[in-house]
Design a protein around this motif. Sequence first.
Motif, PDB file in Angstrom:
ATOM      1  N   GLU A  86       0.936  -1.295  -0.138  1.00 61.94           N
ATOM      2  CA  GLU A  86      -0.077  -0.024   0.051  1.00 61.94           C
ATOM      3  C   GLU A  86       0.872   1.246   0.056  1.00 61.94           C
ATOM      4  O   GLU A  86       0.650   2.208  -0.766  1.00 61.94           O
ATOM      5  CB  GLU A  86      -1.063  -0.104   1.219  1.00 61.94           C
ATOM      6  N   ARG A  87       1.833   1.150   0.967  1.00 61.46           N
ATOM      7  CA  ARG A  87       2.907   2.302   0.815  1.00 61.46           C
ATOM      8  C   ARG A  87       3.437   2.659  -0.456  1.00 61.46           C
ATOM      9  O   ARG A  87       3.603   3.828  -1.075  1.00 61.46           O
ATOM     10  CB  ARG A  87       3.765   2.031   1.828  1.00 61.46           C
ATOM     11  N   ALA A  88       3.742   1.570  -1.093  1.00 61.27           N
ATOM     12  CA  ALA A  88       4.248   1.542  -2.559  1.00 61.27           C
ATOM     13  C   ALA A  88       3.640   2.081  -3.390  1.00 61.27           C
ATOM     14  O   ALA A  88       3.845   2.680  -4.342  1.00 61.27           O
ATOM     15  CB  ALA A  88       4.945   0.321  -2.931  1.00 61.27           C
ATOM     16  N   ARG A  89       2.402   1.690  -3.490  1.00 62.62           N
ATOM     17  CA  ARG A  89       1.170   1.946  -4.520  1.00 62.62           C
ATOM     18  C   ARG A  89       1.178   3.547  -4.325  1.00 62.62           C
ATOM     19  O   ARG A  89       0.595   4.281  -5.267  1.00 62.62           O
ATOM     20  CB  ARG A  89       0.015   1.296  -4.391  1.00 62.62           C
ATOM     21  N   GLU A  90       1.254   4.329  -3.101  1.00 65.16           N
ATOM     22  CA  GLU A  90       1.065   5.517  -2.797  1.00 65.16           C
ATOM     23  C   GLU A  90       2.119   6.419  -3.104  1.00 65.16           C
ATOM     24  O   GLU A  90       2.178   7.663  -3.230  1.00 65.16           O
ATOM     25  CB  GLU A  90       0.624   6.008  -1.320  1.00 65.16           C
ATOM     26  N   GLY A  91       3.324   5.766  -3.275  1.00 67.66           N
ATOM     27  CA  GLY A  91       4.586   6.384  -3.465  1.00 67.66           C
ATOM     28  C   GLY A  91       4.710   7.173  -4.860  1.00 67.66           C
ATOM     29  O   GLY A  91       3.946   6.664  -5.865  1.00 67.66           O
ATOM     30  N   PRO A  92       5.893   7.715  -5.408  1.00 68.68           N
ATOM     31  CA  PRO A  92       6.019   8.091  -6.668  1.00 68.68           C
ATOM     32  C   PRO A  92       6.012   7.222  -7.762  1.00 68.68           C
ATOM     33  O   PRO A  92       6.565   6.090  -7.238  1.00 68.68           O
ATOM     34  CB  PRO A  92       7.052   8.888  -6.593  1.00 68.68           C
ATOM     35  N   ALA A  93       5.614   7.116  -8.662  1.00 62.98           N
ATOM     36  CA  ALA A  93       5.651   6.240  -9.966  1.00 62.98           C
ATOM     37  C   ALA A  93       7.130   6.068 -10.411  1.00 62.98           C
ATOM     38  O   ALA A  93       7.890   6.838 -10.228  1.00 62.98           O
ATOM     39  CB  ALA A  93       4.722   6.507 -11.095  1.00 62.98           C
ATOM     40  N   GLU A  94       7.475   4.765 -10.751  1.00 64.22           N
ATOM     41  CA  GLU A  94       8.936   4.694 -11.153  1.00 64.22           C
ATOM     42  C   GLU A  94       8.878   4.337 -12.628  1.00 64.22           C
ATOM     43  O   GLU A  94       8.125   4.298 -13.199  1.00 64.22           O
ATOM     44  CB  GLU A  94       9.428   3.241 -10.292  1.00 64.22           C
ATOM     45  N   LEU A  95      10.253   4.635 -13.119  1.00 60.42           N
ATOM     46  CA  LEU A  95      10.342   4.618 -14.579  1.00 60.42           C
ATOM     47  C   LEU A  95      10.412   3.324 -15.326  1.00 60.42           C
ATOM     48  O   LEU A  95       9.914   3.077 -16.241  1.00 60.42           O
ATOM     49  CB  LEU A  95      11.655   5.353 -14.837  1.00 60.42           C
TER      50      LEU A  95
END
Length: 188
Positions: free
Chosen positions: A40-49
């Motif tokens: 869930e934290r990763a989903r809310e974090g900035p998108a990666e390239l």
Amino acid sequence: MSFYEYLPEEIARLGVTRKATGLALGHVQTHVRLSRERKERAREGPAELLSLSELVIAVWEHLEWKRVAHVMTERQMPVYVPGQDPRVGRREEQRMQRVALDVAAAEQRHGGAPVEMLRHRIYRIVARRAGSPREGEPRLTVHMMASSLSEAAHRAWAVYGRPGGLYQRGAYRIASVEQVLPEPGELL
């Protein structure tokens, strides 16, 4: 020609299997909850390239923790034992078949020349704008497979640091490189 001995998803699953070994169901369920929170934290974090991202890794690990909990419940295991989990053996057989096919295909493409099996790890590379980093300052995060920290930084710079590349356009510099999978100290 080279190929990977372990794919990123395989590395993630093996890490969970190792951590789960010998744990009681309650502890595994705690890991299910923690991995869901990480996802869930990763989903809310900035998108990666790239497609290999914090979110993708978190999803792989969460699914594997859930699967282990299910197997333990279904088979009534007091503690998790990979040897009693039929999927662990099947996955290793499938990985070995993939490796054999990759070797055969690589040798065929290169006229029987020897091929190199790469045992890479997954690294997180974080770049920040040059100058003094401030809280909230934009950062770029990528995950890459490489054989070492320095190779991961070099590969990221080769892709994004070239003239006109993302690091150059935004005046970014690599701020950190961290081994993500397997966790530092773990062997494949």
